[in-house]
Design a protein around this motif. Structure first.
Motif, PDB file in Angstrom:
ATOM      1  N   THR B  61       0.844  -1.189   0.000  1.00 11.35           N
ATOM      2  CA  THR B  61       0.000   0.000   0.000  1.00 11.35           C
ATOM      3  C   THR B  61       0.881   1.241   0.000  1.00 11.35           C
ATOM      4  O   THR B  61       1.915   1.282   0.662  1.00 11.35           O
ATOM      5  N   ILE B  62       0.426   2.221  -0.727  1.00 10.76           N
ATOM      6  CA  ILE B  62       1.231   3.410  -0.989  1.00 10.76           C
ATOM      7  C   ILE B  62       0.528   4.646  -0.471  1.00 10.76           C
ATOM      8  O   ILE B  62      -0.674   4.802  -0.644  1.00 10.76           O
ATOM      9  N   ARG B  63       1.294   5.504   0.158  1.00 14.19           N
ATOM     10  CA  ARG B  63       0.799   6.844   0.490  1.00 14.19           C
ATOM     11  C   ARG B  63       1.605   7.806  -0.375  1.00 14.19           C
ATOM     12  O   ARG B  63       2.822   7.784  -0.355  1.00 14.19           O
ATOM     13  N   HIS B  64       0.914   8.638  -1.143  1.00 16.40           N
ATOM     14  CA  HIS B  64       1.650   9.574  -1.975  1.00 16.40           C
ATOM     15  C   HIS B  64       1.729  10.938  -1.323  1.00 16.40           C
ATOM     16  O   HIS B  64       0.781  11.394  -0.690  1.00 16.40           O
ATOM     17  N   LEU B  65       2.860  11.592  -1.491  1.00 19.66           N
ATOM     18  CA  LEU B  65       3.071  12.914  -0.911  1.00 19.66           C
ATOM     19  C   LEU B  65       3.719  13.794  -1.973  1.00 19.66           C
ATOM     20  O   LEU B  65       4.753  13.457  -2.521  1.00 19.66           O
ATOM     21  N   ASP B  66       3.072  14.886  -2.260  1.00 14.19           N
ATOM     22  CA  ASP B  66       3.629  15.860  -3.193  1.00 14.19           C
ATOM     23  C   ASP B  66       4.390  16.884  -2.369  1.00 14.19           C
ATOM     24  O   ASP B  66       3.813  17.621  -1.591  1.00 14.19           O
ATOM     25  N   SER B  67       5.701  16.901  -2.520  1.00 10.32           N
ATOM     26  CA  SER B  67       6.468  17.850  -1.713  1.00 10.32           C
ATOM     27  C   SER B  67       6.882  19.055  -2.539  1.00 10.32           C
ATOM     28  O   SER B  67       7.874  19.689  -2.263  1.00 10.32           O
ATOM     29  N   GLY B  68       6.120  19.354  -3.584  1.00  9.48           N
ATOM     30  CA  GLY B  68       6.420  20.569  -4.344  1.00  9.48           C
ATOM     31  C   GLY B  68       6.707  20.319  -5.809  1.00  9.48           C
ATOM     32  O   GLY B  68       7.425  21.070  -6.432  1.00  9.48           O
ATOM     33  N   SER B  69       6.138  19.248  -6.362  1.00  8.50           N
ATOM     34  CA  SER B  69       6.399  18.954  -7.767  1.00  8.50           C
ATOM     35  C   SER B  69       5.542  19.843  -8.653  1.00  8.50           C
ATOM     36  O   SER B  69       4.577  20.439  -8.208  1.00  8.50           O
ATOM     37  N   SER B  70       5.909  19.907  -9.925  1.00 12.32           N
ATOM     38  CA  SER B  70       4.920  20.360 -10.903  1.00 12.32           C
ATOM     39  C   SER B  70       4.003  19.154 -10.998  1.00 12.32           C
ATOM     40  O   SER B  70       4.434  18.039 -10.821  1.00 12.32           O
ATOM     41  N   ASN B  71       2.720  19.323 -11.301  1.00 11.22           N
ATOM     42  CA  ASN B  71       1.805  18.208 -11.060  1.00 11.22           C
ATOM     43  C   ASN B  71       1.903  17.075 -12.074  1.00 11.22           C
ATOM     44  O   ASN B  71       1.033  16.225 -12.126  1.00 11.22           O
ATOM     45  N   ALA B  72       2.947  17.038 -12.893  1.00  8.35           N
ATOM     46  CA  ALA B  72       3.067  15.976 -13.886  1.00  8.35           C
ATOM     47  C   ALA B  72       3.196  14.603 -13.224  1.00  8.35           C
ATOM     48  O   ALA B  72       2.596  13.627 -13.670  1.00  8.35           O
ATOM     49  N   GLU B  73       3.974  14.525 -12.134  1.00  6.61           N
ATOM     50  CA  GLU B  73       4.162  13.241 -11.459  1.00  6.61           C
ATOM     51  C   GLU B  73       2.841  12.717 -10.897  1.00  6.61           C
ATOM     52  O   GLU B  73       2.565  11.525 -10.960  1.00  6.61           O
ATOM     53  N   GLU B  74       2.033  13.636 -10.376  1.00  6.39           N
ATOM     54  CA  GLU B  74       0.738  13.219  -9.838  1.00  6.39           C
ATOM     55  C   GLU B  74      -0.146  12.676 -10.952  1.00  6.39           C
ATOM     56  O   GLU B  74      -0.854  11.696 -10.770  1.00  6.39           O
ATOM     57  N   ALA B  75      -0.083  13.343 -12.104  1.00  5.58           N
ATOM     58  CA  ALA B  75      -0.909  12.892 -13.229  1.00  5.58           C
ATOM     59  C   ALA B  75      -0.503  11.483 -13.637  1.00  5.58           C
ATOM     60  O   ALA B  75      -1.360  10.641 -13.937  1.00  5.58           O
ATOM     61  N   GLU B  76       0.791  11.187 -13.610  1.00  9.84           N
ATOM     62  CA  GLU B  76       1.242   9.864 -14.007  1.00  9.84           C
ATOM     63  C   GLU B  76       0.901   8.815 -12.960  1.00  9.84           C
ATOM     64  O   GLU B  76       0.554   7.692 -13.297  1.00  9.84           O
ATOM     65  N   LEU B  77       0.984   9.209 -11.693  1.00 15.56           N
ATOM     66  CA  LEU B  77       0.586   8.272 -10.632  1.00 15.56           C
ATOM     67  C   LEU B  77      -0.905   7.977 -10.697  1.00 15.56           C
ATOM     68  O   LEU B  77      -1.348   6.854 -10.462  1.00 15.56           O
ATOM     69  N   LEU B  78      -1.661   9.006 -11.046  1.00 12.20           N
ATOM     70  CA  LEU B  78      -3.109   8.831 -11.176  1.00 12.20           C
ATOM     71  C   LEU B  78      -3.404   7.910 -12.365  1.00 12.20           C
ATOM     72  O   LEU B  78      -4.345   7.116 -12.315  1.00 12.20           O
ATOM     73  N   ALA B  79      -2.583   8.024 -13.392  1.00  9.07           N
ATOM     74  CA  ALA B  79      -2.784   7.189 -14.579  1.00  9.07           C
ATOM     75  C   ALA B  79      -2.574   5.709 -14.251  1.00  9.07           C
ATOM     76  O   ALA B  79      -3.104   4.839 -14.935  1.00  9.07           O
ATOM     77  N   LEU B  80      -1.799   5.424 -13.199  1.00  9.24           N
ATOM     78  CA  LEU B  80      -1.557   4.021 -12.829  1.00  9.24           C
ATOM     79  C   LEU B  80      -2.848   3.302 -12.478  1.00  9.24           C
ATOM     80  O   LEU B  80      -2.944   2.091 -12.629  1.00  9.24           O
ATOM     81  N   SER B  81      -3.821   4.033 -11.967  1.00  9.73           N
ATOM     82  CA  SER B  81      -5.050   3.330 -11.566  1.00  9.73           C
ATOM     83  C   SER B  81      -6.075   3.256 -12.694  1.00  9.73           C
ATOM     84  O   SER B  81      -7.162   2.756 -12.477  1.00  9.73           O
ATOM     85  N   ASN B  82      -5.732   3.778 -13.898  1.00  8.29           N
ATOM     86  CA  ASN B  82      -6.701   3.630 -14.991  1.00  8.29           C
ATOM     87  C   ASN B  82      -6.624   2.211 -15.562  1.00  8.29           C
ATOM     88  O   ASN B  82      -5.700   1.456 -15.262  1.00  8.29           O
ATOM     89  N   PRO B  83      -7.618   1.810 -16.371  1.00  8.20           N
ATOM     90  CA  PRO B  83      -7.680   0.405 -16.805  1.00  8.20           C
ATOM     91  C   PRO B  83      -6.493  -0.045 -17.651  1.00  8.20           C
ATOM     92  O   PRO B  83      -6.271  -1.242 -17.791  1.00  8.20           O
ATOM     93  N   VAL B  84      -5.736   0.902 -18.206  1.00  2.98           N
ATOM     94  CA  VAL B  84      -4.623   0.496 -19.057  1.00  2.98           C
ATOM     95  C   VAL B  84      -3.472  -0.053 -18.219  1.00  2.98           C
ATOM     96  O   VAL B  84      -2.843  -1.037 -18.587  1.00  2.98           O
ATOM     97  N   TYR B  85      -3.205   0.580 -17.085  1.00  2.51           N
ATOM     98  CA  TYR B  85      -2.116   0.098 -16.229  1.00  2.51           C
ATOM     99  C   TYR B  85      -2.645  -0.733 -15.063  1.00  2.51           C
ATOM    100  O   TYR B  85      -1.986  -1.657 -14.628  1.00  2.51           O
TER     101      TYR B  85
END
Lengths: 538, 192
Positions: B61-85
């Protein structure tokens, strides 16, 4: 047509000269600069923003430390004027020892955040109002150190303190507070949100942002234009291409560079691709916040398809490292563009089918209707931009009003809805996806040939401000740039779309009159705006 | 809305599901990783095959923490839960609380205003703690210089176990890194 535009600008200049009794300097194409005494500031701003003849819209307000140039701080207030189409800048010189000016945000509420930001970062005081800190939290030594002044060292650091944000604490029977964040449950960016609720109903909502403030504007000081372009791309991931295009456009306006038609068309295709993929992400977020996981997972699938196309088109899923001053870094072949069009033609029926199912799903519609209502007056007052504004019956789109790149050749149909609720915001996005698909088809079919990079002029006038506005997926964003000696950046300022819309989220969550929301609606309202935090905080 | 759509709404959903079929991509299986480099990287594991198999069967289980990124990393992490990945097929899931998390993924250079929240999130995690730096911002600071508000890369403040560089890393790369976390989790649990 051209003569008409020139006449109109002269008319505007005459109006301003007569009413404000000032000199108007015309800088480059369609950029009027007015230097004002600070006493006349408020009346000038009111005159310009409330005169329906010009149809002026406030873009941003920023300060700049120009003590080494003319011994003063300078305040820029920037308007975009629709009739005639031009950009108007009010400039006010402020005393270097005790910089202050009459406060504007009481009369013009959309400037509230700008004034607080300038107060935090420059120590320029608006007279007459009390300001809470905004960008720098309470543990910063306020009143002593102002990081965006040029004599503040880049990496000077201070010890941490315990941050206790002061929220208003309403009391009463059944009143309770719900604190959320800064680290959220989902995969989103940090921000502290606080709901005050009476039972289920939200009574008050407040947000504390700027957790990811990195000082990008400070980093840009003294860097070359190319280095700052990279910073502009890294301001925000979701709208990276809009940011880099806006930055490039600002520099190109400054240097009088006219980018080749092919580059303009390719940039426009990129901007539209970014818009579709961002809108898909927003629609996915609305579906999942509305509890329709079927819609969310299909939207996720479609978005991933688009991200793959972005990667094929630009070599990067977020369009980074493609823009450069004067054009594009890489050419994209005609064959490839045709291939892109074919793939988008496949995407369209799939999207259509999905959209039909979503917009006819009673359970989702029931959640969205009348949720997060933002009235037209409040939207105008807070200066809301983008799809959120169009959902509240504010007819404004930079692509149509201030055409740039290839939008000059095409008329963009702008969807307008009057309801102002979450459903309207979803429908604006759906309509814009269709419109973008139509635009991309036209652009690719009429793609001009030729070079993609203009190498001509790399000489820029120094200490001259330049502004560009670009419509990103979240709304209009503007970049301000001023270059110093040896083409080093003297001041760079970003005003992103989310920066204007955050106060709209707060307003919409609180609701008004009979449009009150309950606590579980909070995430849905937030997602119906789906704002970035990164480009707000910078 | 046309009446017939409402009438056959469920039918239309089923039709769309049947037509779409399975879009999930093939997993970046452990075979597809270069085994020699993996062995060099993870030379501390004896009996690699067994350990790897055992580790990969565990959930994470993963807890994600944004410590000041441009939100690209969050978008990619969010993409992990879509049906493709579809990250849940590996037994990996994102959790809402750090107290339930095995892994803390951090993206972006650490900002001054998030430093305290980051420390608290790390302290709230149970042992063994795994920290993953996602993206260039967390791994090396990326293009962001150290300023009054930006303190730099993550490993100055927290012990980082896995670096996933990229600007931002694509979902496949993040997925590989997270599968690697399972191996480290087993190793760390053995040490406790």
């Amino acid at each position: 047509m051209k003569i008409l535009v020139e006449k109109d600008i002269e008319f505007l200049v005459e109006c301003l000269k007569k009413t404000l009794n000032v000199n108007v300097k015309i800088n480059g194409v369609n950029h009027l600069q007015i230097t004002l005494e600070k006493n006349y500031l408020l009346s000038a701003v009111e005159y310009i923003s409330q005169n329906s003849e010009f149809n002026a819209h406030l873009i941003t307000m920023l300060a700049s430390d120009e003590r080494e140039l003319n011994g003063n701080f300078k305040l820029y207030i920037i308007f975009s004027v629709i009739q005639p189409r031009t950009i108007l800048t009010l400039e006010i010189l402020l005393d270097k020892d005790k910089p202050s000016y009459p406060a504007l945000s009481e009369k013009i509420p959309s400037l509230n955040w700008h004034e607080r930001e300038i107060h935090d970062l420059f120590g320029i005081v608006p007279d007459g109002i009390e300001l809470d800190p905004l960008v720098l939290h309470r543990d910063w030594p306020h009143g002593k150190y102002f990081p965006l002044r040029n004599d503040f060292l880049l990496n000077k650091q201070f010890p941490f303190g315990e941050v206790n944000h002061e929220f208003s604490q309403p009391h009463g029977e059944g009143m309770h507070q719900i604190a959320v964040g800064p680290i959220h449950a989902g995969i989103i960016e940090p921000g502290h949100l606080r709901f005050c609720a009476i039972g289920e109903e939200i009574y008050k909502f407040d947000a504390q942002l700027f957790y990811t403030h990195k000082g990008l504007e400070k980093m840009a000081y003294g860097k070359s234009v190319e280095e700052v372009l990279v910073l502009a791309e890294h301001t925000c991931g979701m709208c990276a291409f809009s940011h880099s295009s806006a930055f490039c456009q600002a520099v190109e306006n400054l240097g009088g560079i006219k980018i080749p038609r092919r580059a303009a068309y390719l940039r426009t295709i990129g901007l539209e691709m970014e818009r579709i993929s961002n809108h898909m992400a927003d629609l996915m977020a609305i579906c999942s916040a509305g509890g329709l996981s079927f819609g969310a997972s299909h939207a996720g699938r479609l978005r991933e398809f688009l991200m793959g196309l972005n990667h094929d088109f630009a070599g990067h899923r977020f369009f980074r490292n493609l823009n450069t001053i004067g054009g594009l870094k890489r050419n994209i072949s005609d064959e490839f563009c045709k291939l892109l069009l074919e793939k988008l033609e496949k995407f369209k029926p799939q999207f259509q089918e999905w959209e039909q199912l979503i917009t006819n799903n009673d359970s989702l519609l029931d959640r969205l209707e009348l949720t997060g209502f933002l009235s037209n007056e409040n939207g105008l007052k807070l200066g809301i931009v983008g799809p959120a504004a169009r959902a509240s019956n504010i007819d404004r789109d930079v692509r149509r009003d201030y055409p740039y790149f290839a939008y000059e050749d095409y008329v963009v149909k702008v969807p307008i809805y009057e309801d102002g609720d979450a459903l309207a915001r979803m429908q604006v996005r759906i309509d814009e996806v269709y419109e973008s698909l139509r635009l991309i088809k036209n652009l690719i079919n009429n793609l001009p040939s030729g070079s993609i990079l203009d190498h001509n002029s790399l000489k820029y006038p120094i200490h001259t401000p330049s502004i560009s506005i670009v419509e990103s997926a979240k709304g209009e964003l503007s970049h301000f740039i001023m270059l110093g000696e040896e083409n080093k950046v003297f001041r760079w300022h970003v005003r992103s779309a989310s920066y204007m819309n955050w106060r709209g989220v707060v307003q919409a969550t609180m609701g008004q009159d009979r449009f009150k929301n309950i606590v579980p609606d909070g995430p849905l309202v937030n997602k119906s705006f789906n704002l970035c935090y990164a480009c707000v905080d910078r | 809305m046309p009446v017939w759509i409402g009438k056959f709404f469920m039918l239309n959903i089923l039709k769309m599901i049947a037509k779409t079929k399975i879009v999930t991509e093939k997993s970046p299986l452990i075979e597809s990783i270069d085994f020699e480099t993996l062995q060099k990287d993870l030379s501390r594991f004896e009996k690699l095959d067994y350990e790897v198999k055992r580790a990969l069967s565990k959930s994470l289980t993963i807890r994600h923490l944004d410590s000041g990124s441009s939100n690209a990393e969050e978008a990619e992490l969010l993409a992990l839960s879509n049906p493709v990945y579809d990250i849940t097929r590996f037994g990996i899931d994102f959790t809402a609380s750090p107290r339930h998390a095995d892994v803390l993924t951090i993206s972006g250079p650490v900002t001054r205003q998030l430093k305290i929240a980051m420390d608290r999130t790390y302290n709230a995690m149970p042992y063994p703690k795994i920290v993953v730096a996602v993206g260039d911002g967390a791994c090396n600071g990326s293009v962001y210089q150290n300023t009054y508000a930006c303190l730099g890369r993550v490993d100055q403040f927290l012990p980082v176990d896995i670096y996933i560089p990229g600007d931002p890393p694509t979902p496949e790369v993040i997925l590989k890194g997270l599968l690697m976390c399972k191996l480290i989790l087993i190793e760390k649990k053995g040490r406790l």
